[in-house]
Design an enzyme around this catalytic site. Structure first.
Site, mmCIF file in Angstrom:
data_model
loop_
_atom_site.group_PDB
_atom_site.id
_atom_site.type_symbol
_atom_site.label_atom_id
_atom_site.label_comp_id
_atom_site.label_asym_id
_atom_site.label_seq_id
_atom_site.Cartn_x
_atom_site.Cartn_y
_atom_site.Cartn_z
ATOM 1 N N CYS A 2 -14.227 13.971 45.880
ATOM 2 C CA CYS A 2 -15.110 13.348 44.900
ATOM 3 C C CYS A 2 -15.120 11.847 45.177
ATOM 4 O O CYS A 2 -14.112 11.176 45.002
ATOM 5 C CB CYS A 2 -14.609 13.636 43.480
ATOM 6 S SG CYS A 2 -15.587 12.845 42.199
ATOM 7 N N GLU A 105 -21.537 15.301 44.871
ATOM 8 C CA GLU A 105 -21.038 15.794 46.149
ATOM 9 C C GLU A 105 -22.231 16.015 47.066
ATOM 10 O O GLU A 105 -23.330 16.362 46.615
ATOM 11 C CB GLU A 105 -20.282 17.121 45.987
ATOM 12 C CG GLU A 105 -18.933 17.010 45.311
ATOM 13 C CD GLU A 105 -17.864 16.298 46.132
ATOM 14 O OE1 GLU A 105 -18.206 15.724 47.196
ATOM 15 O OE2 GLU A 105 -16.704 16.310 45.701
#
Length: 234
Positions: A2, A105
């Site tokens: 992340c 993402e």
């Protein structure tokens, strides 16, 4: 991993949701594209109670002589967080909750255009991510105030995420927060697991989010990408 998050809700909302006091004079603008080494919010327990305060995203272990590690220690793998030297002390004594509006993402599947996807909770509630925090003091300037830093803990993905990425943040339910913040280290480790399927949703968004200078609410709006170029909205 992340590496980008959205943080546009006012901190007062997160403080109320987590039952935390808000550190006085907190002023952080709404942001739709937050990179590492930027301030996030963390909720953690201090002697006076539960506190929500800013922390720099990128952990600096207390033993580190410099701030250099914070550029790389932005995620901690749940599988090794108890043993890895960079994280084990923070796991024992520095659990925190990192509230977010969402995170990004990149989909790099070979049969699809390269595109970021924006993940949020399906129910619209804040995303509560398991984190670790440290207070780092510069050994060469011991009289300066300590720097509060944090790292996001990640796990294997659930089916909400697996088609896009092979990791996901550890998403805590609201009812898990007390246990994560107060239980003994071994007793809270079971919380570092993938979220139940159906917790998260995602949409493809503008690749402009890859630039740290890009900002604005348009970055979380659904966009179709053709040959890596933004096309029409869904």
């Amino acid at each position: 991993m992340c590496g980008r998050v959205a943080l546009y809700s006012p901190p007062e909302r997160f403080a109320r949701y987590l039952g935390a006091a808000l550190e006085a004079e907190v002023s952080v603008p709404a942001r739709w594209n937050v990179p590492p080494q930027s301030p996030l919010f963390i909720a953690h327990d201090v002697p006076e109670g539960r506190l929500l305060e800013p922390a720099t995203w990128g952990l600096i272990p207390a033993w580190s002589p410099t701030t250099q590690l914070r550029s790389t220690l932005i995620n901690a793998r749940s599988e090794t967080v108890r043993e890895k030297p960079s994280f084990r002390d923070a796991y024992r004594s520095g659990p925190c909750v990192i509230p977010l509006d969402g995170y990004f993402e990149w989909d790099r599947h070979p049969d699809r255009p390269v595109q970021p996807h924006y993940f949020t909770r399906i129910d619209g509630e804040p995303l509560l991510v398991a984190g670790l925090t440290t207070m780092w003091r510069d050994p060469e300037q011991p009289d300066r105030p300590p720097l509060t830093t944090c790292v996001i803990v990640t796990s294997e993905p659930n089916d909400d995420v697996a088609s896009i990425h092979d990791r996901m943040p550890v998403v805590l339910e609201r009812g898990d927060v007390d246990e994560w913040l107060t239980a003994l280290p071994d007793a809270r480790y079971h919380l570092l697991r993938p979220a139940p399927v159906g917790t998260l949703q995602h949409v493809g968004v503008d690749p402009a989010v890859g630039s740290v200078t890009a900002t604005g609410p348009h970055l979380i709006e659904p966009v179709t990408v053709v040959d890596n170029r933004p096309a029409t909205l869904f």
